[in-house]
Design an enzyme around this catalytic site. Structure first.
Site: not given
Ligand code: MG
Ligand code: NAI
Length: 345
Positions: A124, A175, A208, A232, A236
């Site tokens: 980001y 990762k 993962d 992020d 969720d």
């Molecule tokens: Mg989000």
């Protein structure tokens, strides 16, 4: 007296932030509210998604409660997500996303974890470009930001262990087997900082596998720390274990005024129908109260939310039939009841 800046934003932000403010008012604390605008509607009206006046109001406040804003996918000249801009302007480098079991068959029992998401860089970073038919996003990982976020996670693990009476554990999610350079640095920083906290049991899990383990054995997690995009996505995902996006709360903390926000977006599919779940916004308000040193009020607010859910009152996303307004009234009634109990001679 504390000043709270309310930024409802777009879509259901306009519904859940007033609901959370109503619950805060029912707590009868010494709080003053100021309102500020941001988001896509605001951008279309005045050409700015995060007006300077809004930023100034946040800077002048003790905390901000942010709803959600709509960000069109793809490029839109001059538009940048206001929450990303706020995080950057105020240097709110840590995003704390707790996931806690709730009473109701929409939630699995026994979950109490915290995702600590790096909030300032990673994928980001905003460094994206097109070179003909090739698009490139730069994934920026720095030693300073990685060490800083892992330190926040370790401090959170220590505080939680103290509160819960359990040994602190930290899961570093990365990762580095593929992103050898960028996540290699994140991993190296994480392991180094974690060594400063010998009480904390540290394990590392590839992102993962972490996504799978969060579904399979969420009860085995305490604090997770990871980079921006992974955090992020995983948060969720984790919210679905306890009822979904409608109940997920978060805090953006760092140098400037802390900003609290439900994890969800503006939910255009249900906006304006009066059925948005205000629990995520209310639990974010409870995190805000904790940060403002009002832990008793935070506890009362959480208890009122739990009591309301236990009574079977919930919005359609949780399988109920209550409107945003009905749920909020029920929470406020529980708060009024607690107040009168406390005030009894
Ligand atoms: Mg989000
Ligand atoms: P979303 O979180 O808005 O919605 C995803 C799904 O969850 C939808 O079906 C929605 O109805 C449901 N949902 C979310 N919150 C709910 C609530 N409180 N009560 C009941 N149901 C709820 O994510 P989506 O649809 O991917 O994005 C919509 C817009 O929101 C986009 O423009 C996106 O850019 C923006 N967004 C903004 C965020 C922010 O301001 N921090 C965060 C995430 C998305």
């Amino acid at each position: 007296m504390k000043t709270i800046c309310l930024i409802p934003g777009d879509g259901i932000g306009q519904e859940v932030i007033p609901a959370a403010a109503q619950a805060l008012r029912a707590l009868d604390l010494d709080l003053t509210f100021v309102e500020a605008e941001a988001g896509f509607d605001c951008f279309q009206r005045c050409g700015e998604a995060l007006p300077a006046a809004t930023l100034e109001k946040v800077r002048q406040s003790d905390a901000a409660l942010f709803g959600a804003t709509s960000s069109p996918s793809g490029e839109m000249r001059g538009y940048r997500s206001p929450i990303l801009a706020l995080r950057r302007e105020l240097n709110l480098y840590a995003n704390l996303r707790p996931v806690l079991s709730l009473p109701g068959d929409f939630s699995q029992p026994g979950i109490d974890l915290l995702i600590v998401r790096e909030n300032s860089e990673g994928l980001y970073s905003g460094r994206e470009r097109r070179e003909g038919d090739t698009a490139i996003a730069e994934r920026v990982i720095t030693r300073a930001a990685s060490e800083r976020i892992v330190r926040v996670a370790c401090e959170q693990a220590m505080q939680r262990a103290h509160r819960r009476g359990t040994p602190p554990t930290l899961t570093v999610v990365h990762k580095a087997n593929v992103l050898k350079v960028s996540d290699g640095l994140f991993r190296e920083c994480a392991m180094r900082v974690a060594q400063e906290y010998p009480q904390i049991a540290v394990r590392e899990v590839l992102v993962d596998a972490a996504a799978m383990k969060l579904v399979k054995s969420p009860q085995s997690f305490d604090v997770l720390v990871t980079t921006n995009l992974f955090g992020d996505v995983l948060s969720d995902e984790a919210s679905a274990l306890v009822g979904g996006l409608g109940v997920a709360a978060s805090a953006n903390v760092g140098d400037g005024t802390p900003v609290f926000e439900p994890v969800h977006g503006s939910a255009p599919d249900i906006a304006g129908q009066g059925i948005a779940n205000p629990v995520g916004a209310m639990l974010s308000a409870a995190m805000m109260l904790d940060t403002l040193g009002q832990s008793q009020a935070a506890l009362e607010l959480r208890e009122a939310i739990h009591a309301t859910l236990t009574a079977g009152v919930c919005t359609p996303d949780l399988g109920g039939a209550a409107t945003t307004g009905e749920f909020t009234c029920a929470v406020c009634q529980h708060l009024a009841h607690v107040e009168s109990e406390v005030k009894k001679p």
